[in-house]
Design a protein around this motif. Sequence first.
Motif, PDB file in Angstrom:
ATOM      1  N   PHE A  32      -8.312  -6.266   2.316  1.00  0.00           N
ATOM      2  CA  PHE A  32      -6.535  -5.846   3.092  1.00  0.00           C
ATOM      3  C   PHE A  32      -7.479  -4.543   3.167  1.00  0.00           C
ATOM      4  CE2 PHE A  32      -6.008 -10.218   1.570  1.00  0.00           C
ATOM      5  CZ  PHE A  32      -5.811 -10.778   2.298  1.00  0.00           C
ATOM      6  N   ASN A  33      -7.906  -3.298   2.970  1.00  0.00           N
ATOM      7  CA  ASN A  33      -7.216  -2.021   2.876  1.00  0.00           C
ATOM      8  C   ASN A  33      -8.646  -1.548   3.518  1.00  0.00           C
ATOM      9  OD1 ASN A  33      -5.431  -2.856   1.417  1.00  0.00           O
ATOM     10  ND2 ASN A  33      -5.262  -1.550  -0.685  1.00  0.00           N
ATOM     11  N   GLU A  34      -8.098  -1.397   4.433  1.00  0.00           N
ATOM     12  CA  GLU A  34      -9.096  -0.829   4.956  1.00  0.00           C
ATOM     13  C   GLU A  34      -9.769   0.941   5.137  1.00  0.00           C
ATOM     14  OE1 GLU A  34      -7.104  -1.220   8.415  1.00  0.00           O
ATOM     15  OE2 GLU A  34      -7.715  -1.767   6.723  1.00  0.00           O
ATOM     16  N   ASN A  35     -10.685   1.839   5.221  1.00  0.00           N
ATOM     17  CA  ASN A  35     -10.230   3.535   5.562  1.00  0.00           C
ATOM     18  C   ASN A  35     -10.177   3.742   4.771  1.00  0.00           C
ATOM     19  OD1 ASN A  35      -8.026   3.526   5.701  1.00  0.00           O
ATOM     20  ND2 ASN A  35      -7.588   4.136   7.626  1.00  0.00           N
ATOM     21  N   ASP A  36     -11.379   3.031   2.919  1.00  0.00           N
ATOM     22  CA  ASP A  36     -10.529   4.090   1.172  1.00  0.00           C
ATOM     23  C   ASP A  36     -10.848   5.357   1.471  1.00  0.00           C
ATOM     24  OD1 ASP A  36     -12.982   1.363   0.219  1.00  0.00           O
ATOM     25  OD2 ASP A  36     -12.439   2.887   1.922  1.00  0.00           O
ATOM     26  N   GLY A  37     -10.008   6.178   0.576  1.00  0.00           N
ATOM     27  CA  GLY A  37     -10.865   7.659   0.226  1.00  0.00           C
ATOM     28  C   GLY A  37      -9.272   8.566   0.756  1.00  0.00           C
ATOM     29  N   LYS A  38      -9.435   7.914   2.265  1.00  0.00           N
ATOM     30  CA  LYS A  38      -7.986   8.832   2.633  1.00  0.00           C
ATOM     31  C   LYS A  38      -6.557   8.187   2.417  1.00  0.00           C
ATOM     32  CE  LYS A  38      -8.888   8.172   6.906  1.00  0.00           C
ATOM     33  NZ  LYS A  38      -8.431   7.487   8.965  1.00  0.00           N
ATOM     34  N   LYS A  39      -5.580   8.586   1.438  1.00  0.00           N
ATOM     35  CA  LYS A  39      -4.910   8.420   0.969  1.00  0.00           C
ATOM     36  C   LYS A  39      -3.609   8.830   1.605  1.00  0.00           C
ATOM     37  CE  LYS A  39      -6.338   5.926  -2.834  1.00  0.00           C
ATOM     38  NZ  LYS A  39      -5.792   4.357  -2.816  1.00  0.00           N
ATOM     39  N   HIS A  40      -3.153   7.775   2.680  1.00  0.00           N
ATOM     40  CA  HIS A  40      -1.803   8.802   2.818  1.00  0.00           C
ATOM     41  C   HIS A  40      -0.899   7.458   3.507  1.00  0.00           C
ATOM     42  CE1 HIS A  40      -3.283   7.963   6.996  1.00  0.00           C
ATOM     43  NE2 HIS A  40      -4.384   8.979   6.817  1.00  0.00           N
ATOM     44  N   GLY A  41       0.471   7.174   3.013  1.00  0.00           N
ATOM     45  CA  GLY A  41       1.173   6.222   3.198  1.00  0.00           C
ATOM     46  C   GLY A  41       0.730   5.177   2.840  1.00  0.00           C
ATOM     47  N   LEU A  42       0.903   4.034   2.800  1.00  0.00           N
ATOM     48  CA  LEU A  42       1.387   2.777   2.042  1.00  0.00           C
ATOM     49  C   LEU A  42      -0.040   1.663   2.606  1.00  0.00           C
ATOM     50  CD1 LEU A  42       5.172   1.452   1.565  1.00  0.00           C
ATOM     51  CD2 LEU A  42       3.433   3.146  -0.076  1.00  0.00           C
ATOM     52  N   THR A  43      -0.594   1.068   1.336  1.00  0.00           N
ATOM     53  CA  THR A  43      -1.290   0.655   1.942  1.00  0.00           C
ATOM     54  C   THR A  43      -1.059  -0.517   2.547  1.00  0.00           C
ATOM     55  OG1 THR A  43      -1.734  -0.959   0.222  1.00  0.00           O
ATOM     56  CG2 THR A  43      -3.421   1.480   0.309  1.00  0.00           C
ATOM     57  N   ASN A  44      -2.113  -1.797   3.252  1.00  0.00           N
ATOM     58  CA  ASN A  44      -1.506  -3.050   3.610  1.00  0.00           C
ATOM     59  C   ASN A  44      -1.084  -4.299   2.839  1.00  0.00           C
ATOM     60  OD1 ASN A  44      -2.440  -2.196   6.452  1.00  0.00           O
ATOM     61  ND2 ASN A  44      -4.545  -3.189   6.294  1.00  0.00           N
ATOM     62  N   ILE A  45      -1.672  -4.074   1.417  1.00  0.00           N
ATOM     63  CA  ILE A  45      -1.189  -4.804   0.753  1.00  0.00           C
ATOM     64  C   ILE A  45       0.076  -4.191   0.271  1.00  0.00           C
ATOM     65  CG2 ILE A  45      -2.216  -5.076  -1.957  1.00  0.00           C
ATOM     66  CD1 ILE A  45      -4.533  -5.166  -1.422  1.00  0.00           C
ATOM     67  N   GLU A  46       0.207  -2.670  -0.078  1.00  0.00           N
ATOM     68  CA  GLU A  46       1.629  -2.292  -0.451  1.00  0.00           C
ATOM     69  C   GLU A  46       2.490  -2.568   0.529  1.00  0.00           C
ATOM     70  OE1 GLU A  46       0.025   1.341  -2.925  1.00  0.00           O
ATOM     71  OE2 GLU A  46       0.414   1.585  -1.153  1.00  0.00           O
ATOM     72  N   GLN A  47       2.357  -2.402   1.452  1.00  0.00           N
ATOM     73  CA  GLN A  47       3.499  -2.423   2.773  1.00  0.00           C
ATOM     74  C   GLN A  47       3.965  -4.547   2.757  1.00  0.00           C
ATOM     75  OE1 GLN A  47       4.667  -0.488   5.241  1.00  0.00           O
ATOM     76  NE2 GLN A  47       2.947   0.608   6.200  1.00  0.00           N
ATOM     77  N   LYS A  48       2.449  -5.758   2.649  1.00  0.00           N
ATOM     78  CA  LYS A  48       2.924  -6.728   2.279  1.00  0.00           C
ATOM     79  C   LYS A  48       4.174  -6.624   1.691  1.00  0.00           C
ATOM     80  CE  LYS A  48       2.672 -10.493   3.596  1.00  0.00           C
ATOM     81  NZ  LYS A  48       4.033 -11.634   4.986  1.00  0.00           N
ATOM     82  N   ILE A  49       3.633  -6.380  -0.108  1.00  0.00           N
ATOM     83  CA  ILE A  49       4.819  -6.533  -1.194  1.00  0.00           C
ATOM     84  C   ILE A  49       6.578  -6.220  -1.077  1.00  0.00           C
ATOM     85  CG2 ILE A  49       4.959  -5.920  -3.779  1.00  0.00           C
ATOM     86  CD1 ILE A  49       2.179  -5.764  -3.819  1.00  0.00           C
ATOM     87  N   SER A  50       6.493  -4.197  -0.321  1.00  0.00           N
ATOM     88  CA  SER A  50       7.409  -3.947   0.086  1.00  0.00           C
ATOM     89  C   SER A  50       7.938  -5.436   1.293  1.00  0.00           C
ATOM     90  CB  SER A  50       6.996  -2.757   1.133  1.00  0.00           C
ATOM     91  OG  SER A  50       6.756  -1.931   0.457  1.00  0.00           O
ATOM     92  N   SER A  51       7.661  -5.607   2.107  1.00  0.00           N
ATOM     93  CA  SER A  51       8.262  -6.445   2.799  1.00  0.00           C
ATOM     94  C   SER A  51       8.871  -7.978   2.458  1.00  0.00           C
ATOM     95  CB  SER A  51       7.501  -7.014   4.369  1.00  0.00           C
ATOM     96  OG  SER A  51       6.764  -7.631   3.890  1.00  0.00           O
ATOM     97  N   TYR A  52       7.891  -8.914   0.963  1.00  0.00           N
ATOM     98  CA  TYR A  52       8.319  -9.574   0.789  1.00  0.00           C
ATOM     99  C   TYR A  52      10.187  -9.584  -0.248  1.00  0.00           C
ATOM    100  CZ  TYR A  52       8.671 -13.932  -2.482  1.00  0.00           C
ATOM    101  OH  TYR A  52       8.944 -14.479  -3.040  1.00  0.00           O
ATOM    102  N   VAL A  53       9.810  -8.618  -0.636  1.00  0.00           N
ATOM    103  CA  VAL A  53      11.206  -7.972  -1.837  1.00  0.00           C
ATOM    104  C   VAL A  53      12.638  -7.870  -0.741  1.00  0.00           C
ATOM    105  CG1 VAL A  53      11.728  -6.221  -3.522  1.00  0.00           C
ATOM    106  CG2 VAL A  53       9.484  -6.547  -3.449  1.00  0.00           C
ATOM    107  N   GLU A  54      12.079  -6.581   0.596  1.00  0.00           N
ATOM    108  CA  GLU A  54      12.966  -6.184   1.158  1.00  0.00           C
ATOM    109  C   GLU A  54      13.354  -7.743   1.379  1.00  0.00           C
ATOM    110  OE1 GLU A  54      12.421  -4.040   4.468  1.00  0.00           O
ATOM    111  OE2 GLU A  54      13.774  -4.750   5.388  1.00  0.00           O
ATOM    112  N   THR A  55      13.077  -8.978   2.192  1.00  0.00           N
ATOM    113  CA  THR A  55      12.876 -10.133   2.988  1.00  0.00           C
ATOM    114  C   THR A  55      14.555 -10.991   1.634  1.00  0.00           C
ATOM    115  OG1 THR A  55      10.867 -10.308   3.783  1.00  0.00           O
ATOM    116  CG2 THR A  55      12.802 -12.797   3.653  1.00  0.00           C
ATOM    117  N   ALA A  56      13.402 -11.139   0.634  1.00  0.00           N
ATOM    118  CA  ALA A  56      14.132 -11.684  -0.541  1.00  0.00           C
ATOM    119  C   ALA A  56      15.226 -10.888  -0.912  1.00  0.00           C
ATOM    120  CB  ALA A  56      13.046 -11.705  -2.222  1.00  0.00           C
ATOM    121  N   ILE A  57      15.247  -9.810  -0.428  1.00  0.00           N
ATOM    122  CA  ILE A  57      16.937  -9.186  -1.628  1.00  0.00           C
ATOM    123  C   ILE A  57      18.081  -8.813  -0.741  1.00  0.00           C
ATOM    124  CG2 ILE A  57      17.356  -6.571  -2.622  1.00  0.00           C
ATOM    125  CD1 ILE A  57      15.581  -7.709  -4.932  1.00  0.00           C
ATOM    126  N   LEU A  58      17.305  -8.853   1.119  1.00  0.00           N
ATOM    127  CA  LEU A  58      18.426  -8.601   1.042  1.00  0.00           C
ATOM    128  C   LEU A  58      19.687  -9.315   1.646  1.00  0.00           C
ATOM    129  CD1 LEU A  58      18.890  -6.615   3.729  1.00  0.00           C
ATOM    130  CD2 LEU A  58      17.023  -7.759   5.133  1.00  0.00           C
TER     131      LEU A  58
END
Lengths: 287, 257
Positions: B96-122
């Motif tokens: 899921f996480n391409e261009n490894d090495g470049k560390k800026h912003g959230l990875t795709n997995i982190e984004q997916k977790i964030s949006s699950y949490v947002e969906t559930a908490i909202l």
Amino acid sequence: MQLSPAERDYLYDSLCLQTPIRPDARNLYQFRPLEAKTTFLPGSNGSARLRMVDGGECIVSIKSKVVKNESVNSLLECDIDIQGHRDDSNFVSNLKYNLTNLLTKNFPFDALRLTKKYSFKLFIDCIVISHTSYPLTIISLATYLALKTTRLPLLVSEIDDEEVEEQPTFSDDWEDSRLLHEITGQTFQPPIMITVGVIGKNLLFDPSLEEEQVLENGLIISFYNNKAITPISNMNLALNANKDNYKGIDQSLIISAINMVNKYCSAVIHALDTLIEQDDEVDGTIF
Amino acid sequence: MNIDRRRIIAPEGITPIYPKTSSQQSKDDNDIKKMFIKTGLINNANGSSYMEIDNNIIEVSVFGPRPIRGSFIDQASVSVECKFLPHISQPNEGIFNENDGKKHGLTNIEQKISSYVETAILPSILLKKYPKSTIDLHITIIENNTSLLNLIGWIINCSSIALVDAGIEIKDIITSGQVNLKTVDGNESVIVDPNDNDNSLEVLVSYMNLKNDEIVGLWIEGSNDLDNEVLNGLITKCNEMSRKIRSNINAYLLSQQ
């Protein structure tokens, strides 16, 4: 278009009825009409363009590259580009995650194996030129069309290259190229993802922008080989709607959503297959 | 003689000296992992919670309600940001996480977790109470030795406690249940709160248990045979687990009074 409170109430009430009335008079299980064209990008192995009546448009291109088996993590790589959204935004990352997850878990990777050392790697690039409702449906349907028409060149060198240092060579004749399902010898229907809106006790397929704004919740259900499959998840489909009526789902609705997908999605696949057949007959321009 | 002379060969019958990790402790299939909760550890956040679940560690801090300048909004906007500590490997990151090495912003997995949490908490937050404000959740995964879905389930539990600690008005405390259906040689067994996901059907459901068991978060992964009866049973199991966690969280919060 943002609805006014009065419009929202009216729409909410008419969708909650026992026999709901959708603004475009569709049935609950009906998709919006779409038009599509396949195999129109000369430089790609497979391509498709899909347009919806609401102005949503998506182009998918599939390219292949020969890679050494041990040098890659996955033989599929998806990239999604959406007009007006940053590539690192949560919106785009989520779509990318969903598509990658769906395809890597439901794909006949045997078709990509060339020799003992080499394989094809497929790069699936989706560009959403415009969209109004949540673009996952158009991305996934366009990907279906593109994968279904993807042609890979015929290997002419030895399959067993364990002992010899030889790079795979291919037939020069594009007429020899084969579709993915011709390589595996089995029918291949790429997996698709379907958005289902939840409102009151009703479920609606493929909600439009207006409907998304009043939905109580949204479900994403995958479909492959004539049955509903995982991943299944829920999410808020509307991007920046009023979150007033966003609430939880009843357990029984999840089961009936899966049943509904099982019942009606074969028709969607059938329609897409017919579209490809008709597309082969007319060899015209795309515009 | 074909002996490797470059190495000193160890005597026979030795045992390794690594410490046994607690994931190797046997957990009954029906048990929920033991948890440790602590709130209010982060001083400059409005509320925070820290949870250890077996050998998984999650920390959530809540910043808000904070006023926003500029445009007027009539209700709070919620944002969630989930981060793995840099040395932690993320589940399936190769895919899921391409261009490894470049560390800026959230990875795709982190984004997916964030949006699950947002969906559930909202759905639980009374957004109307906080016009012109933002509520930010910062999730940090300090240690992870479990599957993605199981981890997310615990993140939800941890986030709910942090929201309570921040004193944000909510309709209900959201808790999650996660069960796997494992099939070995045709025999199906249900594992509650599993550690791994080998070839099983994974179900994660987040609930508002007080409000008629409304499902606010749902994620089903894994094997592809979806039988209605079985799925119904698994979701009910998730509900049971979610209720158990809920009562434990209640007990913790009451003891803090």
